[in-house]
Design a protein around this motif. Structure first.
Motif, PDB file in Angstrom:
ATOM      1  N   VAL A  66      -2.479  -0.197  -4.615  1.00 21.93           N
ATOM      2  CA  VAL A  66      -2.430  -1.507  -3.962  1.00 21.93           C
ATOM      3  C   VAL A  66      -1.967  -2.529  -4.983  1.00 21.93           C
ATOM      4  CG1 VAL A  66      -3.715  -3.278  -2.712  1.00 21.93           C
ATOM      5  CG2 VAL A  66      -4.360  -0.872  -2.464  1.00 21.93           C
ATOM      6  N   TYR A  78       0.830  -1.191   0.000  1.00 23.52           N
ATOM      7  CA  TYR A  78       0.000   0.000   0.000  1.00 23.52           C
ATOM      8  C   TYR A  78       0.866   1.243   0.000  1.00 23.52           C
ATOM      9  CZ  TYR A  78      -3.814  -3.088   1.491  1.00 23.52           C
ATOM     10  OH  TYR A  78      -4.748  -4.076   1.570  1.00 23.52           O
ATOM     11  N   ILE A 114     -10.662  -4.204  -1.571  1.00 21.01           N
ATOM     12  CA  ILE A 114      -9.514  -3.321  -1.814  1.00 21.01           C
ATOM     13  C   ILE A 114      -9.984  -1.981  -2.387  1.00 21.01           C
ATOM     14  CG2 ILE A 114      -7.498  -3.008  -3.309  1.00 21.01           C
ATOM     15  CD1 ILE A 114      -7.035  -6.079  -2.958  1.00 21.01           C
TER      16      ILE A 114
END
Length: 429
Positions: free
Chosen positions: A138, A3, A152
């Motif tokens: 991500v 991340y 996500i």
């Protein structure tokens, strides 16, 4: 998964803008003075201001066909809502009132744009000018399931909004750009590189999870929409956007609107290339064209042409192009020539004046080769080449074209007088 989050502060704002309810019947953006078409006229004025950047009341009246009284009344409402700001008064003549120009307040509206790729999900929080307030990425593992993908995306949107200083009242929604094909309701179909995500109703799943309107669009169309929004008057007419992402895609802007087609799958660029260069099966079906997936084909073709260096990745081979390696340059030229043939097919079919090229893998080393080969092809090969000159330009949005474009889909759906074919959530209607 890896991340990264890069927030940037912005000032607080006041009110959310008006919603568009009535489609525009012609591309001239001419308004009507009837009181019951207020939303239509608001949208027409907003679009006129957006295209101009800064504009006076008199110029708005001239361009829209609305009376000065209607323009003044609507501008007063938009100023009260906080959507517009006034500039310093300017006197253009010795006599008469000085003109006070108006402009959109960038901080009056925000949206998140998300790009879904088989290897990464990238998100940006952008304002009405397309300025990125915060971004997040991500990395995806090879076994990312549909449930993981939805989580996500949703987590990323919520974190971007929560960790920014953006006034929640100005947040308009979430645009998601995906590789095609898709359905009109935002379901992913037979994605060539992501079998696990096939037949996932992505828009419906995200709408269940998020508290804001969600739009899902093909990445090429999203990039074209962003180019139109950010490009103002320079991108207000017909053009095709050739998108370098998960393969080569395209998005069409016709009469100022994104053209999606009946099934939301207009712009299957690889098919055009296959037919144009005769790469079809024994039954006549178009085959996959490896040149339309440059991230995989550039290293492969360079090695076939005798490359003997140490480069392994697409980015490393682009660096070799910049360094002048003959095999890498020849591979890039082969890819560019095939892409150029697809562009010729579009120009012959639609008689377009402009080709825009960009996307996250349109690297600076490969860009000059592609731009020059496409410009040559679209001006020398089409049947009507003597009737026009086709301009070929690099995208204004560069690497974040689809992400900013996805956010711009929300702006376009919120403010543009007509959005043909987009299935807007009720709160954007």
């Amino acid at each position: 998964m890896t991340y990264s989050l890069e927030p940037a502060p912005v000032g607080s704002v006041r009110a959310r803008s008006a919603r568009v309810r009535t489609p525009l019947s012609s591309p001239s953006q001419v308004g009507a003075n009837q009181y019951d078409l207020g939303s239509f006229n608001e949208a027409t004025i907003i679009e006129t201001i957006r295209r101009a950047g800064t504009i006076s009341r008199t110029e708005i009246a001239e361009r829209t066909g609305l009376t000065q009284q209607s323009v003044s009344r609507i501008l007063r409402l938009l100023l009260e809502r906080g959507l517009l700001a006034e500039g310093a008064s300017e006197r253009t003549e010795r006599l008469g009132k000085p003109r006070t120009p108006v402009r959109l307040r960038p901080e009056a509206g925000h949206a998140v744009g998300v790009v879904v790729d088989p290897e990464i999900v990238s998100s940006v929080l952008a304002d009405l000018d397309g300025r990125v307030v915060a971004r997040r990425s991500v990395r995806l593992g090879p076994g990312t399931s549909p449930d993981d993908l939805v989580a996500i995306i949703a987590d990323g949107v919520e974190e971007l909004v929560a960790e920014s200083d953006v006034d929640p009242a100005t947040f308009l929604g979430v645009g998601v750009a995906v590789p095609g094909p898709i359905t009109t309701d935002g379901t992913l179909l037979n994605l060539p590189l992501s079998e696990a995500w096939r037949n996932v109703p992505l828009r419906a799943r995200l709408a269940e999870r998020l508290a804001w309107p969600v739009l899902v669009e093909k990445d090429g169309v999203a990039a074209a929409t962003g180019e139109r929004w950010i490009g103002r008057a320079n991108r207000s007419d017909d053009f095709v956007y050739v998108y370098f992402g998960t393969g080569i895609g395209s998005g069409l802007i016709l009469s100022g609107e994104a053209y999606r087609g009946t099934s939301a799958n207009a712009g299957e660029f690889g098919q055009l290339c296959a037919i144009r260069i005769g790469r079809v099966s024994e039954t006549g079906a178009p085959q996959l064209v490896r040149e339309c997936n440059p991230t995989a084909s550039l290293p492969e073709i360079a090695r076939e042409r005798g490359y003997a260096g140490s480069a392994q990745t697409y980015r490393e081979f682009c660096a070799e192009i910049g360094a002048g390696d003959a095999a890498a340059v020849a591979a890039a030229e082969q890819i560019a020539d095939v892409i150029a043939q697809g562009a010729v097919a579009l120009i012959d079919l639609l008689d377009l004046p402009l080709v825009v090229i960009g996307g996250p893998v349109f690297e600076p080393e490969i860009a000059p080769i592609v731009l020059s080969r496409v410009e040559h092809a679209v001006n020398d090969f089409p049947t009507a080449r003597m009737a026009r000159t086709v301009v070929v330009e690099r995208s204004l949005l560069q690497a974040e074209a689809a992400a900013i474009g996805a956010a711009s889909m929300i702006f376009h759906a919120s403010f543009a007088p007509s959005v043909r074919g987009i299935q807007r959530p009720a709160s954007l209607a």
